[in-house]
Design an enzyme around this catalytic site. Structure first.
Site, PDB file in Angstrom:
ATOM      1  CE  LYS A  81      -8.558 -59.919  66.146  1.00  0.00           C
ATOM      2  NZ  LYS A  81      -8.179 -60.947  65.201  1.00  0.00           N
ATOM      3  N   GLY A  82     -15.307 -59.655  68.094  1.00  0.00           N
ATOM      4  CA  GLY A  82     -16.421 -60.101  67.704  1.00  0.00           C
ATOM      5  C   GLY A  82     -17.768 -59.100  67.786  1.00  0.00           C
ATOM      6  CG  ASP A 109     -19.585 -69.609  75.858  1.00  0.00           C
ATOM      7  OD1 ASP A 109     -20.274 -70.452  76.072  1.00  0.00           O
ATOM      8  OD2 ASP A 109     -18.761 -70.175  75.040  1.00  0.00           O
ATOM      9  CE  LYS A 131     -23.096 -71.225  72.302  1.00  0.00           C
ATOM     10  NZ  LYS A 131     -21.981 -71.968  71.974  1.00  0.00           N
ATOM     11  CG  ASP A 143     -13.230 -66.256  65.700  1.00  0.00           C
ATOM     12  OD1 ASP A 143     -13.762 -65.836  66.759  1.00  0.00           O
ATOM     13  OD2 ASP A 143     -12.184 -66.473  65.656  1.00  0.00           O
TER      14      ASP A 143
HETATM   15  C1  PRP Z   1     -15.439 -64.396  72.467  1.00  0.00           C
HETATM   16  C2  PRP Z   1     -16.956 -63.276  72.759  1.00  0.00           C
HETATM   17  C3  PRP Z   1     -16.618 -63.003  74.158  1.00  0.00           C
HETATM   18  C4  PRP Z   1     -16.050 -64.262  74.866  1.00  0.00           C
HETATM   19  C5  PRP Z   1     -17.452 -64.880  75.531  1.00  0.00           C
HETATM   20  O1  PRP Z   1     -14.299 -63.576  72.547  1.00  0.00           O
HETATM   21  O2  PRP Z   1     -16.649 -62.420  71.881  1.00  0.00           O
HETATM   22  O3  PRP Z   1     -15.873 -62.024  74.396  1.00  0.00           O
HETATM   23  O4  PRP Z   1     -15.600 -65.205  73.698  1.00  0.00           O
HETATM   24  O5  PRP Z   1     -16.983 -66.146  76.081  1.00  0.00           O
HETATM   25  P1  PRP Z   1     -16.924 -66.348  77.797  1.00  0.00           P
HETATM   26  O6  PRP Z   1     -18.391 -65.766  78.277  1.00  0.00           O
HETATM   27  O7  PRP Z   1     -16.675 -67.990  77.703  1.00  0.00           O
HETATM   28  O8  PRP Z   1     -15.722 -65.520  78.351  1.00  0.00           O
HETATM   29  P2  PRP Z   1     -13.174 -64.278  71.781  1.00  0.00           P
HETATM   30  O9  PRP Z   1     -12.039 -64.282  73.032  1.00  0.00           O
HETATM   31  O10 PRP Z   1     -13.297 -65.314  71.031  1.00  0.00           O
HETATM   32  O11 PRP Z   1     -12.510 -62.961  71.047  1.00  0.00           O
HETATM   33  P3  PRP Z   1     -13.165 -62.413  69.670  1.00  0.00           P
HETATM   34  O12 PRP Z   1     -14.103 -61.322  70.008  1.00  0.00           O
HETATM   35  O13 PRP Z   1     -11.741 -61.472  69.083  1.00  0.00           O
HETATM   36  O14 PRP Z   1     -13.482 -63.430  68.758  1.00  0.00           O
END
Ligand code: PRP
Length: 179
Positions: free
Chosen positions: A44-45, A104, A132, A160
């Site tokens: 959703k981010g 990330d 990051k 979030d």
């Molecule tokens: C977060 C962000 C990316 C992912 C990045 O999503 O939106 O999709 O993590 O992390 P990574 O590079 O370590 O894979 P999340 O799974 O928290 O879902 P959200 O977008 O619904 O918050």
């Protein structure tokens, strides 16, 4: 500033300005396409960033959404992601830009790139509001990066903590007392 934060890392104004630049770059890079570009946002981010960015893209686009789970079962080396919501339309032979809020470890992106390649997309680029690089575990090519950030616990503008703070109009750093 929200009281659970210790600092504002990126203001709303900076996000809007950077989105304008990214939108202009994307519009220029994709201006000669026969078919419209598809922005694939990962829920959703990425929602606030998609909404800002698309306003600054001047070529024809379509938008679609995917939701994938974070890794699920498995050890570090075997973990994979599950598709919770898939695309609504075919991307066979189409140009795609994946829209992310943050890259990330890179594992989500690595898995989604594989899925979209298997669906037959002709080209796939990535735009992410935040990057990051210090946390990267796998190599992924992020062509369009808004802001490279240090390894801080950031929330806001879609990001979030326990589903909260996505509505903040800026990117802030969480205060240690609240996580
Ligand atoms: C977060 C962000 C990316 C992912 C990045 O999503 O939106 O999709 O993590 O992390 P990574 O590079 O370590 O894979 P999340 O799974 O928290 O879902 P959200 O977008 O619904 O918050």
């Amino acid at each position: 500033m929200h009281k659970h934060l210790k600092d504002i890392l990126i203001t709303h104004e900076q996000i809007v300005e950077e989105s304008k630049l990214l939108g202009a770059r994307i519009s220029e890079d994709y201006k000669d396409q026969d078919q419209s570009l598809i922005l694939v946002a990962l829920l959703k981010g990425s929602v606030p960033f998609l909404a800002e960015l698309m306003k600054h893209i001047s070529i024809d686009i379509e938008i679609d959404f995917m939701d994938v789970s974070s890794y699920g079962m498995g050890t570090e080396s075997t973990r994979d992601i599950r598709i919770l919501k898939d695309l609504e339309r075919s991307v066979q032979g189409r140009s795609i830009i994946i829209v992310e809020d943050i890259v990330d470890t890179g594992r989500t992106l690595e898995a989604v790139l594989k899925i979209l390649k298997n669906k037959g997309a002709s080209t796939i680029d990535v735009v992410s509001l935040l990057d990051k690089p210090s946390r990267r575990e796998v190599t992924v090519d992020v062509k369009y990066v808004g802001f490279e950030i240090p390894n801080e616990f950031v929330v806001g503008f879609g990001l979030d903590f326990a589903e909260k703070y996505r509505n903040l109009p800026y990117i802030g750093v969480m205060h240690e007392d609240y996580y």
